[in-house]
Motif scaffolding. Structure first.
Motif, PDB file in Angstrom:
ATOM      1  N   LEU A 209       8.954  -8.500   7.738  1.00 32.07           N
ATOM      2  CA  LEU A 209       9.019  -7.361   6.003  1.00 32.07           C
ATOM      3  C   LEU A 209       9.222  -8.487   5.110  1.00 32.07           C
ATOM      4  N   ASN A 210       9.673  -9.484   4.853  1.00 35.36           N
ATOM      5  CA  ASN A 210       9.428 -11.089   3.586  1.00 35.36           C
ATOM      6  C   ASN A 210       8.304 -11.088   3.588  1.00 35.36           C
ATOM      7  N   GLY A 211       7.674 -11.236   4.350  1.00 33.80           N
ATOM      8  CA  GLY A 211       6.328 -11.390   4.703  1.00 33.80           C
ATOM      9  C   GLY A 211       4.806 -10.373   4.356  1.00 33.80           C
ATOM     10  N   ALA A 212       5.225  -9.033   5.015  1.00 32.33           N
ATOM     11  CA  ALA A 212       4.530  -8.318   4.543  1.00 32.33           C
ATOM     12  C   ALA A 212       4.948  -8.073   3.244  1.00 32.33           C
ATOM     13  N   VAL A 213       6.185  -8.087   2.154  1.00 31.77           N
ATOM     14  CA  VAL A 213       6.628  -7.806   1.010  1.00 31.77           C
ATOM     15  C   VAL A 213       5.258  -9.110   0.183  1.00 31.77           C
ATOM     16  N   GLN A 214       5.749  -9.847   0.524  1.00 31.90           N
ATOM     17  CA  GLN A 214       4.843 -10.435  -0.362  1.00 31.90           C
ATOM     18  C   GLN A 214       3.270 -10.550   0.079  1.00 31.90           C
ATOM     19  N   ASP A 215       2.660  -9.810   1.455  1.00 33.18           N
ATOM     20  CA  ASP A 215       1.269  -9.435   1.395  1.00 33.18           C
ATOM     21  C   ASP A 215       0.828  -8.151  -0.065  1.00 33.18           C
ATOM     22  N   LEU A 216       1.578  -7.250   0.584  1.00 33.59           N
ATOM     23  CA  LEU A 216       1.753  -5.970  -0.194  1.00 33.59           C
ATOM     24  C   LEU A 216       1.842  -6.793  -1.772  1.00 33.59           C
ATOM     25  N   GLY A 217       2.878  -7.276  -1.871  1.00 33.25           N
ATOM     26  CA  GLY A 217       2.221  -7.594  -3.425  1.00 33.25           C
ATOM     27  C   GLY A 217       1.289  -8.514  -4.350  1.00 33.25           C
ATOM     28  N   ARG A 225      -4.086   0.348  -7.721  1.00 32.74           N
ATOM     29  CA  ARG A 225      -4.419   1.977  -7.696  1.00 32.74           C
ATOM     30  C   ARG A 225      -4.715   2.021  -6.364  1.00 32.74           C
ATOM     31  N   ASP A 226      -4.015   1.338  -4.829  1.00 27.90           N
ATOM     32  CA  ASP A 226      -4.212   1.374  -3.679  1.00 27.90           C
ATOM     33  C   ASP A 226      -3.083   2.372  -3.189  1.00 27.90           C
ATOM     34  N   VAL A 227      -3.709   3.853  -3.081  1.00 30.69           N
ATOM     35  CA  VAL A 227      -2.360   4.609  -2.706  1.00 30.69           C
ATOM     36  C   VAL A 227      -1.990   3.643  -1.044  1.00 30.69           C
ATOM     37  N   GLN A 228      -2.683   3.644  -0.539  1.00 30.34           N
ATOM     38  CA  GLN A 228      -2.025   3.173   1.019  1.00 30.34           C
ATOM     39  C   GLN A 228      -1.060   2.595   0.780  1.00 30.34           C
ATOM     40  N   SER A 229      -1.539   1.183  -0.204  1.00 27.23           N
ATOM     41  CA  SER A 229      -0.541  -0.243  -0.250  1.00 27.23           C
ATOM     42  C   SER A 229       1.228   0.169  -0.806  1.00 27.23           C
ATOM     43  N   TRP A 230       0.180   0.979  -1.453  1.00 31.78           N
ATOM     44  CA  TRP A 230       2.056   1.965  -2.366  1.00 31.78           C
ATOM     45  C   TRP A 230       3.028   2.491  -1.263  1.00 31.78           C
ATOM     46  N   LYS A 248      11.228   3.631  -6.318  1.00 32.99           N
ATOM     47  CA  LYS A 248      10.055   3.905  -7.009  1.00 32.99           C
ATOM     48  C   LYS A 248       8.498   3.198  -5.967  1.00 32.99           C
ATOM     49  N   ALA A 249       8.514   2.892  -5.096  1.00 34.02           N
ATOM     50  CA  ALA A 249       7.161   2.550  -4.667  1.00 34.02           C
ATOM     51  C   ALA A 249       6.396   3.984  -4.091  1.00 34.02           C
ATOM     52  N   TRP A 250       7.811   4.660  -3.852  1.00 30.55           N
ATOM     53  CA  TRP A 250       6.801   6.037  -2.996  1.00 30.55           C
ATOM     54  C   TRP A 250       6.835   7.317  -4.823  1.00 30.55           C
ATOM     55  N   GLN A 251       7.405   6.354  -5.667  1.00 30.39           N
ATOM     56  CA  GLN A 251       7.046   7.562  -7.055  1.00 30.39           C
ATOM     57  C   GLN A 251       5.705   7.649  -7.341  1.00 30.39           C
ATOM     58  N   LYS A 252       5.623   6.070  -7.171  1.00 36.60           N
ATOM     59  CA  LYS A 252       3.705   5.646  -7.759  1.00 36.60           C
ATOM     60  C   LYS A 252       3.130   6.499  -6.421  1.00 36.60           C
ATOM     61  N   VAL A 253       3.388   6.073  -5.257  1.00 36.94           N
ATOM     62  CA  VAL A 253       1.714   6.891  -4.650  1.00 36.94           C
ATOM     63  C   VAL A 253       2.414   8.347  -4.698  1.00 36.94           C
ATOM     64  N   MET A 254       2.915   9.000  -5.333  1.00 39.22           N
ATOM     65  CA  MET A 254       3.179  10.547  -6.216  1.00 39.22           C
ATOM     66  C   MET A 254       2.020  10.800  -7.553  1.00 39.22           C
ATOM     67  N   ALA A 255       2.201   9.578  -8.607  1.00 34.69           N
ATOM     68  CA  ALA A 255       1.162   9.571  -9.179  1.00 34.69           C
ATOM     69  C   ALA A 255       0.113   9.610  -8.991  1.00 34.69           C
ATOM     70  N   LEU A 256       0.042   8.621  -8.227  1.00 35.91           N
ATOM     71  CA  LEU A 256      -1.761   8.420  -8.007  1.00 35.91           C
ATOM     72  C   LEU A 256      -2.551   9.262  -6.964  1.00 35.91           C
ATOM     73  N   ASN A 257      -1.734  10.307  -5.666  1.00 37.21           N
ATOM     74  CA  ASN A 257      -2.435  11.726  -5.608  1.00 37.21           C
ATOM     75  C   ASN A 257      -0.963  11.949  -4.793  1.00 37.21           C
ATOM     76  N   PRO A 258      -1.041  13.138  -6.216  1.00 36.02           N
ATOM     77  CA  PRO A 258       0.129  14.455  -6.053  1.00 36.02           C
ATOM     78  C   PRO A 258       0.271  15.033  -4.727  1.00 36.02           C
TER      79      PRO A 258
END
Length: 279
Positions: A209-217, A225-230, A248-258
């Motif tokens: 999981l930590n490696g995944a967070v680093q890669d997503l960062g 603005r990549d919705v799928q990454s958020w 917080k990450a999901w709220q970013k998804v909602m802003a990019l794709n309501p």
């Protein structure tokens, strides 16, 4: 002794006596012709013998002079008609500008007002703006598909081969090998955000999981603005039991794709996990 001059005079006198003795007998001298006339006649004869060669010499020089006279002389008019060697040549005035070529009928002409094709980055930005204003799920789904195609447009064939092999390893329950395949792909094209997101997915499956967070960062740093990454980051943070980060990450998804969570079901569930049941 007699001098040479006197001797010559006596000899000449004797010759005259013998030369004209016959003439005296013939009556030539008796005719009463003066001696002075005879002397003048003799001088003329002597001179006549010298004139002939002189006159012939003159005659010989006359053809030469005639030849020289045949040589054409340059008249002042002829000299005036010849251009001076040092005179500058006249400069021709500039001609008219060439007329623009007329295009042949039926030939396609470039439109000067036509815009050049936008770069993939610019197209992604335009589609992302449209996605944020989407009003139907169908419209949002089409825009997301177009965005995913643009993000994978510049992937090389070798990188695509590694991507397919990673997906195959993941489907065969070999997540660690899939992560290795994705690491090789990132080494080839580290500027592609979609590759970092794909390896984060593989690491999530592998439990890193930590490696995944680093890669997503890293992915969001290249394509914020990549919705799928958020959306994937919200899932990883949820697995890590970090409710506020997932919310917080999901709220970013909602802003990019309501249209991603039209009923807000996912948003409410994450809010409860982050802050508990509202009272």
């Amino acid at each position: 002794m007699l001098s040479p001059a006197l001797f010559g005079w006596l000899k000449t006198h004797d010759m005259c006596a013998t030369r004209f003795s016959a003439l005296q007998g013939s009556g030539f001298l008796r005719s009463g012709t003066p001696r002075s006339f005879l002397l003048l006649t003799g001088a003329i004869l002597v001179l006549g013998g010298g004139i002939a060669p002189f006159s012939s010499g003159m005659a010989e020089t006359q053809p030469h002079q005639a030849q020289h006279s045949k040589t054409p002389s340059h008249t002042p008019a002829q000299h005036a008609s010849r251009p001076a060697a040092h005179a500058p040549e006249p400069v021709a005035p500039p001609g008219p500008a060439p007329a623009p070529s007329t295009p042949k009928p039926g030939t396609a002409q470039p439109d000067p007002t036509a815009q050049k094709p936008a770069k993939p980055e610019d197209q992604i930005a335009q589609l992302a703006d449209q996605l944020a204003k989407a009003t139907t799920p169908e419209q949002a789904h089409g825009l997301e598909a177009a965005l995913e195609t643009l993000r994978a447009a510049d992937i090389s064939p070798t990188t695509q081969l590694l991507l397919r092999r990673a997906e195959k390893d993941s489907a065969n329950s070999k997540p660690d090998e899939a992560v290795e395949d994705m690491s090789d792909a990132i080494a080839l094209q580290s500027d592609k955000a979609i590759l970092w997101r794909s390896r984060a997915q593989m690491r999530l499956v592998a439990g890193d999981l930590n490696g995944a967070v680093q890669d997503l960062g890293a992915a969001l740093q290249r394509d914020p603005r990549d919705v799928q990454s958020w959306a994937l980051l919200a899932t990883v943070e949820e697995h890590r039991k970090d409710g506020p980060a997932a919310l917080k990450a999901w709220q970013k998804v909602m802003a990019l794709n309501p249209m991603a969570d039209r009923a807000h079901k996912r948003l409410d569930a994450l809010h409860i996990k982050a802050y508990g049941q509202p009272t």
